[in-house]
Enzyme design. Structure first.
Site, PDB file in Angstrom:
ATOM      1  N   LYS A 125      -7.111   0.709  -2.748  1.00  0.00           N
ATOM      2  CA  LYS A 125      -6.698   0.134  -1.461  1.00  0.00           C
ATOM      3  C   LYS A 125      -6.675   1.197  -0.360  1.00  0.00           C
ATOM      4  O   LYS A 125      -7.097   0.942   0.783  1.00  0.00           O
ATOM      5  CB  LYS A 125      -5.312  -0.505  -1.612  1.00  0.00           C
ATOM      6  CG  LYS A 125      -4.731  -1.098  -0.316  1.00  0.00           C
ATOM      7  CD  LYS A 125      -5.643  -2.152   0.280  1.00  0.00           C
ATOM      8  CE  LYS A 125      -4.967  -3.035   1.315  1.00  0.00           C
ATOM      9  NZ  LYS A 125      -4.156  -2.379   2.310  1.00  0.00           N
ATOM     10  N   THR A 153       0.860  -1.181   0.000  1.00  0.00           N
ATOM     11  CA  THR A 153       0.000   0.000   0.000  1.00  0.00           C
ATOM     12  C   THR A 153       0.896   1.230   0.000  1.00  0.00           C
ATOM     13  O   THR A 153       1.560   1.512   0.996  1.00  0.00           O
ATOM     14  CB  THR A 153      -0.909   0.013   1.237  1.00  0.00           C
ATOM     15  OG1 THR A 153      -1.659  -1.203   1.287  1.00  0.00           O
ATOM     16  CG2 THR A 153      -1.867   1.193   1.198  1.00  0.00           C
ATOM     17  N   LYS A 205      -0.219   5.419   8.652  1.00  0.00           N
ATOM     18  CA  LYS A 205       0.380   5.729   7.356  1.00  0.00           C
ATOM     19  C   LYS A 205      -0.675   5.717   6.262  1.00  0.00           C
ATOM     20  O   LYS A 205      -0.711   6.598   5.389  1.00  0.00           O
ATOM     21  CB  LYS A 205       1.498   4.727   7.065  1.00  0.00           C
ATOM     22  CG  LYS A 205       2.216   4.924   5.742  1.00  0.00           C
ATOM     23  CD  LYS A 205       1.684   4.010   4.639  1.00  0.00           C
ATOM     24  CE  LYS A 205       1.958   2.537   4.927  1.00  0.00           C
ATOM     25  NZ  LYS A 205       1.504   1.666   3.795  1.00  0.00           N
TER      26      LYS A 205
END
Length: 290
Positions: free
Chosen positions: A169, A93, A238
C-alpha cells in the site's frame, strides 16, 4: 457474524455501512459520536467504549496513523479486553515496522491479525468497490475474506507477513503522489507556455494516460478543486514519509519520494494540509508564478 468496528471517518463509515448491508451484527465505536450515531440509524450498535467493539468474532479498524492506533491501545492494553479468538483486521496505512509490532502484540495476546489496507476514496468505499490488499496467515485470511469481499471489488493476498500488505500500500500511494507531482509540473509548464491546460489534460487522460488517477486528480488540478478533501494532503505526506522510511530500512533509494515530501512540506506551510492532496499541483502552479 458479530463484528466490531473502530474508526468511522469518511472511509471507515463507508466500509462499515457495507458490512451492515450484508446483514452482519455490527458494533461501532468512534472518538467523536456523530458518525457512530449515523450508523446506528442503519442498524449498528454503538459501543460506549472501544473495549465493547472487541467482543465479536472480528474487529475492523480504520485509523489514520501509527499514533492513532497507539492512542486507542490496539498495540497492547486494549487487546487484553478482546474476546478469545478475535481476528483484528487493520485497514489503515501504517509503517512496516509498526505493522510487525502489531502482529507480535496480537500473537502474544492469542489474537489473530490481518493487515488489509485499501485503495480507493470515500465514494469508492461507500460503493463497496475498494481494492483490498491483505496480509496474514492463511487461517485468518480465510476467516475474514468473505467480509473483505463485501466492500472490495478485488481482494489481493500478498503474503503471510502482515507488513507485506502495508509495504504494498505504501508503494502504491507513493506512485499516486508521484503522478500528482508530475501532473502539477506538466500542467504548469503548458500553462506558462500559453496552452490550455484543460485541453492538455483532456487529450492525455483519454489517450496515453487513460486511467482514474490521471483523469480524477488531473481534473482536480486543472480546475483547482481541492475541497472537499477525498484524501487530505497531510495524510498523503504521511504516506510518502512511510515510503522513505521503508526505503531506508530496505536500502532502496527513493529520490523522487524525497522531492515529493519536500513539496508536501511547502504545501503544509502554505496552509494546504487539510485540502485534498491534489492541491500539491496547485502549489506547483504557484511556484511557476501562475
Amino acid at each position: 457474524m458479530k463484528i466490531g468496528f473502530i474508526g468511522l471517518g469518511h472511509m471507515g463509515s463507508g466500509v462499515a455501512a457495507n458490512l451492515l448491508m450484508a446483514d452482519h451484527e455490527l458494533t461501532v465505536w468512534n472518538r467523536s459520536p456523530g458518525p457512530a450515531e449515523g450508523l446506528a440509524g442503519k442498524g449498528a450498535q454503538v459501543a460506549r467504549s472501544p473495549e465493547e467493539a472487541l467482543q465479536g468474532e472480528v474487529l475492523f479498524s480504520m485509523l489514520a496513523s501509527d499514533d492513532a492506533i497507539r492512542a486507542i491501545g490496539l498495540d497492547g492494553a486494549l487487546l487484553a479486553h478482546a474476546k478469545a479468538g478475535l481476528v483484528h483486521v487493520n485497514l489503515a496505512t501504517i509503517s512496516i515496522d509498526f505493522a510487525r509490532r502489531l502482529a507480535k502484540a496480537h500473537a502474544q495476546s492469542g489474537l489473530g491479525y490481518v493487515a488489509a489496507p485499501v485503495f480507493g476514496r470515500p465514494d469508492v468505499a461507500a460503493a463497496g468497490k475498494l481494492i483490498v490488499i491483505a496480509g496474514g496467515s492463511e487461517t485468518n485470511i480465510a476467516k475474514v475474506r468473505p467480509l473483505l469481499e463485501h466492500f472490495g471489488r478485488r481482494v489481493e493476498v500478498v503474503g503471510e507477513a502482515p507488513e507485506q500488505a502495508n509495504l504494498f500500500k505504501i508503494a502504491g500511494n507513493f506512485m499516486l503522489a508521484s503522478a500528482i507531482e508530475s501532473m502539477g509540473e506538466a500542467f504548469a509548464l503548458v500553462r506558462k507556455g500559453g496552452i490550455d491546460a484543460h485541453a492538455f489534460h483532456d487529450v492525455l487522460s483519454n489517450t496515453l494516460f487513460a486511467c482514474p488517477v490521471y483523469q480524477g486528480y488531473g481534473a482536480a488540478i486543472v480546475n483547482a478543486k481541492f475541497e472537499p478533501a477525498g484524501f487530505a494532503l497531510k495524510l498523503g505526506m504521511k504516506d510518502v514519509r512511510l515510503a522513505l522510511d521503508a526505503g531506508r530500512e530496505l536500502f532502496v533509494p527513493l529520490p523522487l519520494a524525497s522531492l515529493v515530501f519536500d513539496h508536501c512540506i511547502e504545501a503544509t506551510v502554505a496552509g494546504l494540509a487539510d485540502k485534498d492532496w491534489s492541491s500539491l499541483g496547485g502549489l506547483l502552479a504557484d511556484r511557476a508564478g501562475l
